[in-house]
Design a protein around this motif. Structure first.
Motif, PDB file in Angstrom:
ATOM      1  N   THR A 198       1.082  -1.561   0.387  1.00  0.00           N
ATOM      2  CA  THR A 198      -0.368   0.479   0.478  1.00  0.00           C
ATOM      3  C   THR A 198       0.817   0.919   0.035  1.00  0.00           C
ATOM      4  O   THR A 198       1.556   1.402   0.981  1.00  0.00           O
ATOM      5  CB  THR A 198      -0.502   0.242   1.405  1.00  0.00           C
ATOM      6  N   VAL A 199       0.736   2.371  -1.145  1.00  0.00           N
ATOM      7  CA  VAL A 199       1.720   2.933  -0.840  1.00  0.00           C
ATOM      8  C   VAL A 199       0.446   4.659  -1.248  1.00  0.00           C
ATOM      9  O   VAL A 199       0.031   4.583  -1.949  1.00  0.00           O
ATOM     10  CB  VAL A 199       2.841   3.699  -2.526  1.00  0.00           C
ATOM     11  N   TRP A 200       0.716   5.468  -0.349  1.00  0.00           N
ATOM     12  CA  TRP A 200      -0.526   6.405   0.092  1.00  0.00           C
ATOM     13  C   TRP A 200      -0.094   7.851  -0.939  1.00  0.00           C
ATOM     14  O   TRP A 200       0.626   7.991  -0.951  1.00  0.00           O
ATOM     15  CB  TRP A 200      -0.918   6.749   1.193  1.00  0.00           C
ATOM     16  N   ASP A 201      -1.273   8.398  -1.644  1.00  0.00           N
ATOM     17  CA  ASP A 201      -0.380   9.689  -1.867  1.00  0.00           C
ATOM     18  C   ASP A 201      -1.424  10.860  -1.196  1.00  0.00           C
ATOM     19  O   ASP A 201      -2.289  10.473  -1.292  1.00  0.00           O
ATOM     20  CB  ASP A 201      -1.373   9.169  -3.426  1.00  0.00           C
ATOM     21  N   ASP A 202      -0.569  11.027  -0.982  1.00  0.00           N
ATOM     22  CA  ASP A 202      -0.622  12.711   0.549  1.00  0.00           C
ATOM     23  C   ASP A 202      -1.585  14.193  -0.606  1.00  0.00           C
ATOM     24  O   ASP A 202      -3.195  14.312  -0.163  1.00  0.00           O
ATOM     25  CB  ASP A 202      -0.357  12.446   1.111  1.00  0.00           C
ATOM     26  N   HIS A 203      -1.033  13.560  -1.510  1.00  0.00           N
ATOM     27  CA  HIS A 203      -1.650  14.571  -2.314  1.00  0.00           C
ATOM     28  C   HIS A 203      -3.237  14.340  -2.653  1.00  0.00           C
ATOM     29  O   HIS A 203      -4.217  15.598  -3.377  1.00  0.00           O
ATOM     30  CB  HIS A 203      -0.822  15.525  -2.859  1.00  0.00           C
ATOM     31  N   LEU A 204      -3.108  13.665  -3.131  1.00  0.00           N
ATOM     32  CA  LEU A 204      -3.905  13.440  -4.537  1.00  0.00           C
ATOM     33  C   LEU A 204      -6.033  12.740  -3.120  1.00  0.00           C
ATOM     34  O   LEU A 204      -6.663  13.387  -3.552  1.00  0.00           O
ATOM     35  CB  LEU A 204      -4.456  11.773  -4.844  1.00  0.00           C
ATOM     36  N   SER A 205      -4.733  12.605  -1.982  1.00  0.00           N
ATOM     37  CA  SER A 205      -6.278  13.013  -0.566  1.00  0.00           C
ATOM     38  C   SER A 205      -6.779  13.960  -0.678  1.00  0.00           C
ATOM     39  O   SER A 205      -7.570  13.956  -0.533  1.00  0.00           O
ATOM     40  CB  SER A 205      -5.474  12.441   0.638  1.00  0.00           C
ATOM     41  N   TYR A 206      -5.661  15.009  -0.326  1.00  0.00           N
ATOM     42  CA  TYR A 206      -6.273  16.532  -0.488  1.00  0.00           C
ATOM     43  C   TYR A 206      -7.098  16.773  -1.129  1.00  0.00           C
ATOM     44  O   TYR A 206      -8.246  17.436  -0.984  1.00  0.00           O
ATOM     45  CB  TYR A 206      -4.898  17.104  -0.415  1.00  0.00           C
ATOM     46  N   LEU A 207      -6.990  16.351  -2.555  1.00  0.00           N
ATOM     47  CA  LEU A 207      -7.686  17.025  -4.029  1.00  0.00           C
ATOM     48  C   LEU A 207      -8.890  16.618  -3.505  1.00  0.00           C
ATOM     49  O   LEU A 207     -10.208  17.033  -4.312  1.00  0.00           O
ATOM     50  CB  LEU A 207      -7.513  16.824  -4.661  1.00  0.00           C
ATOM     51  N   LEU A 208      -9.307  15.732  -3.136  1.00  0.00           N
ATOM     52  CA  LEU A 208     -10.855  14.851  -2.395  1.00  0.00           C
ATOM     53  C   LEU A 208     -11.373  15.801  -1.824  1.00  0.00           C
ATOM     54  O   LEU A 208     -13.217  15.347  -1.938  1.00  0.00           O
ATOM     55  CB  LEU A 208     -10.214  13.013  -2.190  1.00  0.00           C
TER      56      LEU A 208
END
Length: 662
Positions: free
Chosen positions: A550-560
Motif C-alpha cells: 500500500t502506497v498512499w498519495d497525500d496530495h491526491l487525498s487532499y484533492l478529494l
C-alpha cells in the motif's frame, strides 16, 4: 454549612484582599461622611446601621462588590465540560478541568445531586471493568425550564456510581418580575418537572433508551431546612414501561435557603388540584375526539381503514394527543435555514421501535424530544415531529402527514404550505424535498399528467401544534389529493379550541416542555483526522491480507476534499457547485496513461471499522481498495460535518490511480 477554622480564615483573607483591591474602605468613609452631612445636620439624630447600608446600596457599592466575588463550582459536584481533544476510545473518561460560574445572588436555584443508583438488576452479573477497558456506560440527561445537563458516563453496574450535581435556575423565564427573588409560593406555581432520561451506551457507541422519568421537585418546598432526599424508581420504556429498571438516589436543595417553607398540606393540595385539572381537560378532549371520530366514519364507511391517528403512545406507554408532540422550536444560532434544519434531522440516526419476540411487528413508540435527542436516534415519527417543529420555528406553515409508502408500509413525513398554494413534502429521514402537483383523475386520457416523484402512496391525516385535519376526500391516494385545507368537504378539522385545551402553551398539562437544542461538541478537524487515520490502517491491513503493498498519495487525498464539501452542500441546499474545479485538479494530478477511480459514500456515524465493512460490500469500493496494477497509489479522505446535538454527516471518499496496462 460550617467551614473548618483554616478554611474560614482563608476565606476571610480572600475577601479582605478583594475589599482592599477595590478600595471599598475608602469608598465607605466617603459615603459615611456624605450621609452624616445630609442626615445629621438638620436634626442631629442617630445614624443607624440600616441607614448606612441603604446609602451604600443606593450608590451601587454593594452591587460592585457582589459582581467581583466569583463562586467556583466543586469539580465533583457541579456539571463539568471538557475541551474537544483527540480520544482513543469512543467514551471520554478524562477528568475535565474545574469550571468557574457566576451565581446570581438575586435568583433562586434548585441544587439537584445524583448520589448513585441501586437495584439495576439487569447488570447484576456485570464484571468490574478493568482499568483502560472500554465498557458499556450509563448517562443521565436532564432538562428543566430550558436548561439541559448530563452526567459523566459511568460503567453499567447493579449499583452505578453516579456522583454529579446540577444547579438549576428556577426563575429562568420571567414570570412578571424577573429581578425579584422568587418565594416558596411562587415556586409552587411553577409546575415544570425535571425530565430525566437514562441512556445506555454499549462498547460500539450504540445508544439505548433505558428510562424516562418526570421528577416532581416541589416537595422540597415543604421541608424545614430546604433539603430532601428522594429515591426515584425508574421504569422501563415501550413494552417494559411497567417494569422497574433501577432506583436513583436524588438529593434536592433550594439555594438560597427559603425564609419561609410551605406546609406539606399546601403542596399536596396544589399537586392534587393540578392533577384534577389536567385529568378533566384530558377527559373532555377524549369525549370530543370520540365524537369527532364517529362523525368522520359517518362521512364514508371506508374511512375506518384510513390512517387517522389522534393519539400516540410515548416511551412510557402514556397516550398523548399527537398535536402535543409538535411545538414551534427555534434553534437560535445553531441552524440558519429550513433546509439546514432538514439536513440536521436527517443525520440523526434512524431505528425502528421493535417489540420483544417474533412476528416482526412494529411497536408504537413516539418519543418525547429529550429522549430522542439524548439517544441521538429514533423512528420516522420522531424525525418528522422534530422537523415539523423546526420548520414552524422558521415561520413556515408545516404539518406532519400520516400515511403509507410503497407496499402499504405506515410512514410519517412533513408537509409545508406556501402562501401561493405550493405544497412541498419533506422526507425527514433523508432531507429530500418534493413539490406536490396533484393528478387530475377527470382529465382526458391524452392530457399529460405529472410524474410521481415522491415515495408516498396514501395520506390519512395531517396535524401540527394547533390543527388536526382528517382526509375525507373520495380517495386517500396522495397523487390525487388536493390540499385545500380550508375546504371542509376535503379535510375534516378538529376544534382548535379543543386541541389548545390539552396542548401547551398556556395550559396545565402532562405534556413535557421542549428542551432547547445543544451545540455540537465534536471538533470536525480532529474527528475527520482520527477517522481518516483509522481507515488508512484498515485499508493497509486488508491489502496486506491479500499480499498487496500500500502506497498512499497525500496530495491526491487532499484533492478529494472539495468533492466531499460539494456533496454536503448539495444535500443541504440542493445546489451543486465546484465540480469543474475538482475535475480539473484531478486531471492535473493523474498523469497521462494512468487511470483514476473514486468512490464517495455517506454515513451518519463515526465508527471507522463499521464504515469500512459497509464500504467493502460495494463492488466499486472493493475494486479501489483491492486495486492491482502498476504504480498503484491510494487515497482516502474523510470529512465530518458537525450538526447540533453532536450529530454528524460523515463523507468518505476512497480513490486510486494506476498505470493502465493492456
Amino acid at each position: 454549612m460550617s467551614l473548618p477554622p483554616e478554611k474560614a480564615s482563608e476565606l476571610k483573607q480572600i475577601i479582605h484582599q478583594q475589599l482592599v483591591k477595590m478600595d471599598v474602605h475608602g469608598r465607605i468613609r466617603e459615603v459615611l461622611a456624605e450621609a452624616i452631612r445630609e442626615e445629621l445636620a438638620p436634626e442631629h439624630q442617630q445614624l443607624s446601621t440600616e441607614d448606612l447600608i441603604k446609602a451604600l446600596r443606593q450608590r451601587g457599592i454593594i452591587d460592585d462588590v457582589m459582581k467581583e466575588l466569583k463562586f467556583v463550582t466543586d469539580g465533583n459536584e457541579k456539571e463539568k465540560t471538557s475541551a474537544p481533544k483527540p480520544s482513543t476510545h469512543f467514551i471520554d473518561r478524562e477528568p475535565p478541568a474545574l469550571k468557574k460560574t457566576n451565581i446570581d445572588p438575586t435568583r433562586r436555584y434548585l441544587y439537584l445531586q445524583v448520589l448513585g443508583g441501586k437495584a439495576f438488576l439487569e447488570h447484576l452479573q456485570e464484571p468490574e471493568p478493568l482499568p483502560g477497558q472500554t465498557c458499556s456506560t450509563f448517562t443521565l440527561c436532564l432538562h428543566f425550564r430550558n436548561q439541559r445537563f448530563r452526567t459523566k458516563p459511568v460503567p453499567c453496574a447493579c449499583e452505578p456510581d453516579f456522583h454529579d450535581g446540577f444547579l438549576l435556575e428556577v426563575h429562568k423565564e420571567s414570570l412578571g418580575d424577573g429581578s425579584k427573588m422568587v418565594d416558596a409560593t411562587t415556586m409552587l406555581s411553577i409546575c415544570d418537572p425535571v425530565h430525566m432520561v437514562l441512556i445506555k451506551t454499549d462498547t460500539f457507541g450504540e445508544t439505548t433508551l433505558v428510562a424516562s422519568y418526570f421528577l416532581e421537585w416541589r416537595s422540597v418546598l415543604a421541608v424545614e431546612n430546604g433539603v430532601t432526599n428522594v429515591a426515584v424508581e425508574l421504569l422501563g420504556v415501550g413494552t417494559e414501561s411497567k417494569v422497574s429498571v433501577g432506583v436513583l438516589n436524588i438529593r434536592l436543595e433550594v439555594y438560597p435557603q427559603l425564609n419561609k417553607t410551605l406546609s406539606p398540606e399546601a403542596t399536596n393540595t396544589q399537586f392534587a388540584l393540578e392533577r384534577q385539572k389536567t385529568a378533566e381537560k384530558e377527559r373532555l378532549f377524549l369525549v370530543y375526539a370520540k365524537q369527532w371520530w364517529r362523525e368522520y366514519l359517518q362521512i364514508r364507511p371506508t374511512h375506518n381503514v384510513r390512517l387517522v391517528k389522534i393519539f400516540a403512545q410515548d416511551e412510557n406507554g402514556v397516550n398523548r394527543p399527537v398535536c402535543s408532540y409538535i411545538r414551534p422550536l427555534r434553534a437560535g444560532r445553531l441552524l440558519d435555514t429550513p433546509r439546514q434544519a432538514a439536513r440536521f434531522v436527517s443525520v440523526l440516526g434512524y431505528e425502528r421501535a421493535l417489540g420483544i419476540g417474533g412476528g416482526g411487528g412494529k411497536q408504537e413508540q413516539w418519543c418525547t424530544l429529550l429522549a430522542f435527542l439524548s439517544r441521538n436516534k429514533g423512528d420516522c415519527e420522531d424525525h418528522a415531529n422534530l422537523l415539523c417543529s423546526l420548520l414552524l420555528g422558521f415561520g413556515l406553515e408545516a404539518f406532519v402527514c400520516v400515511g403509507t409508502k410503497a407496499k402499504g408500509v405506515p410512514h410519517t413525513w412533513v408537509m409545508t404550505c406556501g402562501t401561493d398554494g405550493t405544497i412541498t413534502f419533506w422526507e425527514s429521514l433523508t432531507g429530500h424535498r418534493y413539490i406536490h402537483i396533484p393528478v387530475n383523475p377527470d382529465a382526458p386520457p391524452l392530457v399529460e399528467q405529472p410524474k410521481l416523484l415522491h415515495p408516498y402512496r396514501t395520506i390519512g391525516c395531517i396535524f401540527n401544534h394547533q390543527k388536526f385535519l382528517g382526509n375525507c376526500q373520495p380517495s386517500d391516494a396522495v397523487e390525487v389529493c388536493v390540499f385545500d385545507l380550508h375546504d371542509e368537504s376535503k379535510w375534516k378539522p378538529m376544534s382548535e379550541k379543543a386541541i389548545n385545551s390539552v396542548c401547551p402553551p398556556g395550559t396545565t398539562s402532562s405534556v413535557p416542555p421542549f428542551p432547547p437544542l445543544c451545540a455540537s461538541t465534536v471538533d470536525a478537524a480532529v474527528a475527520s483526522n482520527e477517522m481518516e487515520l483509522q481507515l488508512r490502517i484498515l485499508v493497509s491491513e486488508h491489502r496486506k491480507d491479500l499480499r498487496l503493498s500500500t502506497v498512499w498519495d497525500d496530495h491526491l487525498s487532499y484533492l478529494l476534499s472539495p468533492a466531499l464539501a460539494a456533496y454536503e452542500l448539495e444535500r443541504t441546499t440542493g445546489i451543486s457547485a465546484g465540480n469543474e474545479e475538482f475535475q480539473d485538479a484531478i486531471r492535473r494530478a493523474v498523469p497521462d496513461g494512468h487511470t483514476f477511480k473514486g468512490f464517495p459514500i455517506h454515513f451518519v456515524y463515526r465508527n471507522a471499522r463499521r464504515a469500512f465493512a459497509t464500504c467493502l460490500r460495494s463492488p466499486f469500493c472493493e475494486e479501489i481498495v483491492c486495486c492491482r496494477g502498476d504504480q498503484v497509489r491510494l487515497a482516502v479522505r474523510v470529512r465530518v460535518f458537525p450538526y447540533p446535538e453532536s450529530a454528524c454527516a460523515v463523507w468518505i471518499m476512497f480513490a486510486c490511480k494506476y498505470r493502465s496496462v493492456l
